[in-house]
Design a protein around this motif. Structure first.
Motif, short mmCIF file in Angstrom:
data_model
loop_
_atom_site.label_atom_id
_atom_site.label_comp_id
_atom_site.label_asym_id
_atom_site.label_seq_id
_atom_site.Cartn_x
_atom_site.Cartn_y
_atom_site.Cartn_z
N ARG A 201 0.83 -1.20 0.00
CA ARG A 201 0.00 0.00 0.00
C ARG A 201 0.87 1.26 0.00
N ARG A 202 1.95 1.25 0.79
CA ARG A 202 2.88 2.39 0.84
C ARG A 202 3.48 2.65 -0.54
N ASN A 203 3.85 1.57 -1.25
CA ASN A 203 4.40 1.73 -2.60
C ASN A 203 3.37 2.33 -3.55
N GLU A 204 2.10 1.90 -3.44
CA GLU A 204 1.03 2.46 -4.28
C GLU A 204 0.87 3.95 -4.00
N LEU A 205 0.83 4.31 -2.72
CA LEU A 205 0.66 5.71 -2.34
C LEU A 205 1.88 6.54 -2.75
N SER A 206 3.06 5.97 -2.63
CA SER A 206 4.27 6.67 -3.06
C SER A 206 4.23 6.98 -4.54
N ASP A 207 3.78 6.01 -5.34
CA ASP A 207 3.65 6.24 -6.78
C ASP A 207 2.65 7.36 -7.07
N LEU A 208 1.55 7.35 -6.33
CA LEU A 208 0.54 8.40 -6.49
C LEU A 208 1.11 9.77 -6.14
N ALA A 209 1.87 9.83 -5.04
CA ALA A 209 2.48 11.09 -4.61
C ALA A 209 3.47 11.60 -5.65
N GLU A 210 4.32 10.73 -6.12
CA GLU A 210 5.32 11.13 -7.11
C GLU A 210 4.66 11.57 -8.40
N GLY A 211 3.55 10.94 -8.77
CA GLY A 211 2.80 11.34 -9.95
C GLY A 211 2.19 12.73 -9.80
N ALA A 212 1.97 13.15 -8.56
CA ALA A 212 1.44 14.48 -8.27
C ALA A 212 2.56 15.47 -7.96
N ASP A 213 3.80 15.11 -8.30
CA ASP A 213 4.98 15.95 -8.10
C ASP A 213 5.25 16.25 -6.63
N MET A 214 4.99 15.25 -5.79
CA MET A 214 5.31 15.36 -4.37
C MET A 214 6.58 14.55 -4.10
N GLN A 215 7.30 14.93 -3.08
CA GLN A 215 8.47 14.16 -2.66
C GLN A 215 8.03 13.20 -1.56
N VAL A 216 8.53 11.97 -1.61
CA VAL A 216 8.23 10.97 -0.58
C VAL A 216 9.48 10.84 0.28
N ARG A 217 9.31 11.07 1.58
CA ARG A 217 10.44 11.00 2.51
C ARG A 217 10.49 9.62 3.18
N ALA A 218 11.70 9.23 3.58
CA ALA A 218 11.92 7.94 4.22
C ALA A 218 11.79 8.02 5.74
N SER A 219 11.71 9.24 6.29
CA SER A 219 11.56 9.40 7.74
C SER A 219 10.87 10.73 8.03
N ILE A 220 10.43 10.87 9.26
CA ILE A 220 9.76 12.11 9.68
C ILE A 220 10.85 13.10 10.09
N THR A 221 10.97 14.16 9.30
CA THR A 221 11.94 15.22 9.60
C THR A 221 11.24 16.56 9.43
N LYS A 222 11.94 17.63 9.74
CA LYS A 222 11.35 18.96 9.63
C LYS A 222 11.04 19.36 8.19
N THR A 223 11.53 18.60 7.20
CA THR A 223 11.25 18.92 5.80
C THR A 223 9.98 18.25 5.28
N VAL A 224 9.30 17.47 6.11
CA VAL A 224 8.06 16.80 5.72
C VAL A 224 6.90 17.78 5.94
N ASN A 225 6.01 17.88 4.94
CA ASN A 225 4.84 18.75 5.06
C ASN A 225 3.64 18.04 5.66
N TYR A 226 3.49 16.73 5.35
CA TYR A 226 2.36 15.95 5.86
C TYR A 226 2.81 14.54 6.18
N VAL A 227 2.30 14.01 7.28
CA VAL A 227 2.44 12.60 7.58
C VAL A 227 1.08 11.98 7.24
N VAL A 228 1.10 10.98 6.36
CA VAL A 228 -0.13 10.29 5.97
C VAL A 228 -0.21 9.03 6.80
#
Length: 161
Positions: free
Chosen positions: A104-131
C-alpha cells in the motif's frame, strides 16, 4: 469545497479547499484547510469569501456562516494544527507514509510522485504531511506533533493528488 476568494491585493480567484476547521482570532473567522491548488495547508478569512461555498462532490451551496460551528473547541481538538511553511519559488510538498503495508505504501508513493510530491523515508522537519494508515504508531504521532507536522488520513491525501 469550492468558493471565490478575494486576496489581500483584491484579486478574486476560485479556490478548492478541503476544510478542516474554522478558527476565530480577534473576532475574525478563518477557514483552515488543504488547498488543492497549492497542495498545502492554507488559512482563508471568512469575510473574504465571496458568495456561497459549494460542496465539490454534491454541488450543494452553503453560506460561509454555516461553518461557524467548526470554531467550537470540541471540533478544533480533533484537528492537528498545520505547520507554517515559508513559501519558496520551487516549493514541493513532501510526505511521509506511516502505518501502511509495504504494498500500500508503494502504491501511495507512486501516487504522490505522480502528483509531483516528494516521498520522505523518515519524519523530519522537511516533511509537510504525515499520511497515517491503520497501523500508525503513537511514537510516529509524537514525532510529527513535536515538529508541528499535520497528520492526515489516506482519503485526505488522495484528495490532494
Amino acid at each position: 469545497m469550492l468558493f471565490d476568494y478575494r486576496d489581500t491585493e483584491g484579486r478574486q480567484r476560485q479556490r478548492r479547499v478541503m476544510a478542516r476547521q474554522v478558527l476565530e482570532r480577534n473576532g475574525v473567522l478563518y477557514l483552515e484547510g488543504i488547498c488543492t491548488q497549492a497542495r498545502a495547508s492554507r488559512t482563508f478569512r471568512m469575510d473574504r469569501i465571496l458568495g456561497d461555498l459549494t460542496h465539490a462532490d454534491t454541488g450543494e451551496l452553503a453560506p460561509p456562516s454555516s461553518f461557524a460551528w467548526l470554531a467550537q473547541p470540541a471540533a478544533a481538538e480533533q484537528v492537528t494544527p498545520p505547520r507554517q511553511v515559508a513559501r519558496r519559488a520551487t516549493y514541493q510538498t513532501a510526505v511521509f507514509f506511516a502505518g501502511f503495508s509495504e504494498k500500500r505504501r508503494n502504491e501511495l508513493s507512486d501516487l504522490a510522485e505522480g502528483a509531483d510530491m516528494q516521498v520522505r523515508a523518515s519524519i523530519t522537519k522537511t516533511v509537510n504531511y504525515v499520511v497515517a494508515g491503520s497501523m500508525f504508531g503513537e511514537r510516529q504521532r509524537d514525532q510529527a506533533e513535536a515538529l508541528g507536522i499535520p497528520v492526515i488520513d489516506e482519503h485526505t491525501f488522495r484528495a490532494m493528488t
